[in-house]
Design a protein around this motif. Structure first.
Motif, PDB file in Angstrom:
ATOM      1  N   GLY A  13       1.036  -1.060   0.222  1.00 24.72           N
ATOM      2  CA  GLY A  13       0.249  -0.196  -0.216  1.00 24.72           C
ATOM      3  C   GLY A  13       1.168   1.347  -0.189  1.00 24.72           C
ATOM      4  O   GLY A  13       2.299   1.119   0.346  1.00 24.72           O
ATOM      5  N   PHE A  14      -0.062   2.214  -0.155  1.00 25.26           N
ATOM      6  CA  PHE A  14       0.932   3.959  -0.087  1.00 25.26           C
ATOM      7  C   PHE A  14       2.414   4.176   1.044  1.00 25.26           C
ATOM      8  O   PHE A  14       3.106   4.479   1.353  1.00 25.26           O
ATOM      9  CB  PHE A  14       0.207   4.763  -0.261  1.00 25.26           C
ATOM     10  N   SER A  15       1.180   3.171   2.027  1.00 25.45           N
ATOM     11  CA  SER A  15       2.592   3.322   3.384  1.00 25.45           C
ATOM     12  C   SER A  15       3.849   2.618   3.105  1.00 25.45           C
ATOM     13  O   SER A  15       4.614   2.895   3.639  1.00 25.45           O
ATOM     14  CB  SER A  15       1.740   2.943   4.304  1.00 25.45           C
ATOM     15  N   ASP A  16       4.240   1.946   2.203  1.00 19.63           N
ATOM     16  CA  ASP A  16       5.126   1.026   2.051  1.00 19.63           C
ATOM     17  C   ASP A  16       6.318   1.929   1.033  1.00 19.63           C
ATOM     18  O   ASP A  16       6.994   1.429   1.141  1.00 19.63           O
ATOM     19  CB  ASP A  16       4.656  -0.487   1.426  1.00 19.63           C
ATOM     20  N   ALA A  17       5.655   2.763   1.073  1.00 19.08           N
ATOM     21  CA  ALA A  17       6.268   3.403  -0.066  1.00 19.08           C
ATOM     22  C   ALA A  17       7.754   3.870  -0.445  1.00 19.08           C
ATOM     23  O   ALA A  17       8.616   3.527  -0.705  1.00 19.08           O
ATOM     24  CB  ALA A  17       5.415   4.345  -1.431  1.00 19.08           C
ATOM     25  N   ARG A  56       3.743   5.527  -8.007  1.00 13.70           N
ATOM     26  CA  ARG A  56       2.797   4.252  -8.372  1.00 13.70           C
ATOM     27  C   ARG A  56       1.989   3.398  -6.895  1.00 13.70           C
ATOM     28  O   ARG A  56       0.595   2.813  -7.137  1.00 13.70           O
ATOM     29  CB  ARG A  56       3.854   2.999  -8.424  1.00 13.70           C
ATOM     30  N   LEU A  57       2.304   3.913  -5.792  1.00 17.19           N
ATOM     31  CA  LEU A  57       1.786   3.192  -4.827  1.00 17.19           C
ATOM     32  C   LEU A  57       0.212   4.058  -4.043  1.00 17.19           C
ATOM     33  O   LEU A  57      -0.375   3.826  -3.427  1.00 17.19           O
ATOM     34  CB  LEU A  57       2.043   2.889  -3.214  1.00 17.19           C
ATOM     35  N   ARG A  58       0.003   5.711  -4.705  1.00 12.70           N
ATOM     36  CA  ARG A  58      -0.478   6.439  -4.221  1.00 12.70           C
ATOM     37  C   ARG A  58      -2.137   5.912  -4.029  1.00 12.70           C
ATOM     38  O   ARG A  58      -2.702   6.362  -3.426  1.00 12.70           O
ATOM     39  CB  ARG A  58       0.040   7.847  -4.552  1.00 12.70           C
TER      40      ARG A  58
END
Length: 187
Positions: A13-17, A56-58
């Motif tokens: 997810g976005f928090s993994d960016a 990419r994950l936003r």
């Protein structure tokens, strides 16, 4: 260091960016030296990768999947796949990176198997392919051991479209799996 059966694999997810960008930059510094400029690798590669991964994950994209591998200490690997990337070759495994201290423990094989499962679970089944730098012979051996077939080559595009980030004209090799199901038993 956790054993493979203690690792958690999940969709990113976005928090993994930030964690993905940090691992991606470290992997490039270790394996892309010579193909990518030292100034780029020693300079803004982490910021470049963070911009890419945040973008990419936003917003979730059903045409892509990023799978992460974690142990109690954080991210140890990831794989990013673009489904239906090429009408002939199928899904593109655009990134597969494993943290340096976790290599040769099955993390990459499990990530490839999970990627293959995601590709084969789709309504329209396709092949799977990736590009690997010609100088990265260790990765090539890994892909060949998992049934990858070298089927082409091309000149590498510069990261972010900035030509100064490359040294000369490095080459990438295409490895393909016409039937990704062969990877399901490669763990």
């Amino acid at each position: 260091m956790a054993s493979l059966d203690r690792l958690q694999f999940r969709v990113a997810g976005f928090s993994d960016a930030e964690s993905i960008a940090t691992l991606h930059a470290d992997s490039w510094r270790r394996h892309y030296r010579g193909a990518y400029s030292d100034a780029f690798l020693d300079g803004d590669v982490t910021a470049d990768r963070l911009a890419v991964w945040a973008d990419r994950l936003r917003t979730p994209d059903l045409g892509c999947r990023t799978i992460v591998a974690e142990d109690g200490g954080g991210l140890v690997g990831f794989a990013h796949t673009v489904f239906d990337d090429d009408p002939s070759w199928g899904a593109l495994l655009d990134n597969l990176h494993v943290a340096d201290g976790h290599k040769r423990r099955g993390v990459g094989s499990r990530l490839m198997a999970l990627t293959a499962q995601a590709v084969t679970d789709r309504t329209e089944r396709t092949g799977l392919y990736l590009w690997v730098l010609e100088q990265n012979v260790t990765a090539q051996a890994f892909y060949r051991a998992r049934g990858g077939i070298p089927v082409g080559r091309r000149t590498v595009s510069p990261p972010g479209g900035v030509p100064g980030r490359l040294n000369g004209s490095p080459t990438a090799l295409r490895y393909a799996w016409p039937d990704p199901a062969v990877l399901l038993g490669s763990e």
